[in-house]
Design an enzyme around this catalytic site. Structure first.
Site, mmCIF file in Angstrom:
data_model
loop_
_atom_site.group_PDB
_atom_site.id
_atom_site.type_symbol
_atom_site.label_atom_id
_atom_site.label_comp_id
_atom_site.label_asym_id
_atom_site.label_seq_id
_atom_site.Cartn_x
_atom_site.Cartn_y
_atom_site.Cartn_z
ATOM 1 N N HIS A 112 0.844 -1.192 0.000
ATOM 2 C CA HIS A 112 0.000 0.000 0.000
ATOM 3 C C HIS A 112 0.882 1.246 0.000
ATOM 4 O O HIS A 112 2.089 1.178 0.251
ATOM 5 C CB HIS A 112 -0.920 0.012 1.225
ATOM 6 C CG HIS A 112 -0.181 0.217 2.517
ATOM 7 N ND1 HIS A 112 0.343 -0.826 3.253
ATOM 8 C CD2 HIS A 112 0.142 1.352 3.195
ATOM 9 C CE1 HIS A 112 0.947 -0.355 4.322
ATOM 10 N NE2 HIS A 112 0.843 0.964 4.315
ATOM 11 N N HIS A 201 5.569 6.264 -1.719
ATOM 12 C CA HIS A 201 6.245 5.009 -2.030
ATOM 13 C C HIS A 201 5.426 3.835 -1.510
ATOM 14 O O HIS A 201 4.535 3.996 -0.667
ATOM 15 C CB HIS A 201 7.635 4.983 -1.388
ATOM 16 C CG HIS A 201 7.583 5.083 0.104
ATOM 17 N ND1 HIS A 201 7.515 6.298 0.762
ATOM 18 C CD2 HIS A 201 7.572 4.138 1.072
ATOM 19 C CE1 HIS A 201 7.470 6.092 2.062
ATOM 20 N NE2 HIS A 201 7.494 4.777 2.287
#
Length: 256
Positions: A112, A201
């Site tokens: 995620h 990220h």
């Protein structure tokens, strides 16, 4: 009458002051005690102390203590093609293990991208918080998510180091738009907002402790592996939902 009164008042005969012993006639059966009414008795629940054991979590340590009634809450988006990443993650994991001399390198439990820091909410704040999120995210467009490189991150407490895939320029702009909306809600609730200059990220691997220096020495090699997988195991995906997890509750908000 209280339960204690029932016990003190129970006995056969009314002249018990004359003797310490009670004489019961042969064949006499004592009547059953009536069920006492305990509805007004205060019961104090026992609070068990929560002890965190890193051995049960692959050596991970909590970044803040467990407190009953506090709900850890954060906002994020999921990467929908997790199965397609397995080959890439395995290749990167093998490269990391060689450098760290067989020190454990773990795969992240889910893939995620965080859109907020982890904040603490009281239970009664969860509903208004998620309702405000729904209103703030209404009308935002779905995202074409893609990555362009590997980056190494260490958490604020220096307890874990992460190997992550950094999103590309276009995806970064779209995620910044969502984060600004989330930050407005957090600020209204006096909760910490996201980083001033966020580096979006997706963490895929982690090791215990601060190993940033050692891993940054091999980032070029890791980027070579990623470059070979872009367009194959590392696909662009369409993100049409934003997620919010608060404790064991999961909320989803649709993007247009």
């Amino acid at each position: 009458m209280s339960a204690l009164s029932y016990i003190c008042g129970y006995g056969y005969g009314s002249n018990s002051d004359d003797s310490d012993c009670e004489i019961v006639p042969r064949g006499y059966k004592r009547p059953k005690l009536p069920t006492p009414d305990l509805s007004k008795v205060t019961v104090i629940p026992v609070c068990e102390e929560h002890l965190d054991d890193p051995k049960q979590h692959d050596g991970r340590t909590r970044t803040f203590p467990h407190v009953r009634g506090n709900w850890a809450t954060f906002v994020y988006i999921k990467y929908s093609d997790e199965e397609g990443l397995f080959e890439l993650v395995n290749n990167l994991q093998s490269a990391v293990v060689k450098i760290l001399d067989k020190e454990p390198c773990q795969r992240c439990e889910d893939f995620h991208i965080s859109l907020s820091k982890t904040a603490v909410l009281k239970y009664h704040f969860i509903s208004p918080f998620t309702t405000s999120l729904q209103e703030a995210l209404t009308g935002l467009k779905r995202i074409n998510l893609s990555f362009d490189s590997v980056k190494v991150y260490c958490n604020d407490e220096n307890t874990r180091t992460f190997i992550a895939l950094k999103v590309d320029y276009s995806s970064n702009k779209s995620l910044q738009e969502i984060t600004s909306k989330v930050d407005e809600i957090l600020d209204e609730c006096s909760l910490p907002t996201f980083y001033e200059d966020p580096s979006f990220h997706m963490s895929i691997l982690w090791v215990n402790g601060n190993k940033k220096r050692e891993l940054e020495d091999i980032v070029e090699n890791l980027n070579d592996i990623v470059a070979q997988e872009i367009g194959k195991s590392l696909q662009n995906v369409i993100v049409n939902r934003v997620h919010c997890r608060s404790g064991n509750k999961l909320f989803q908000f649709s993007l247009q």
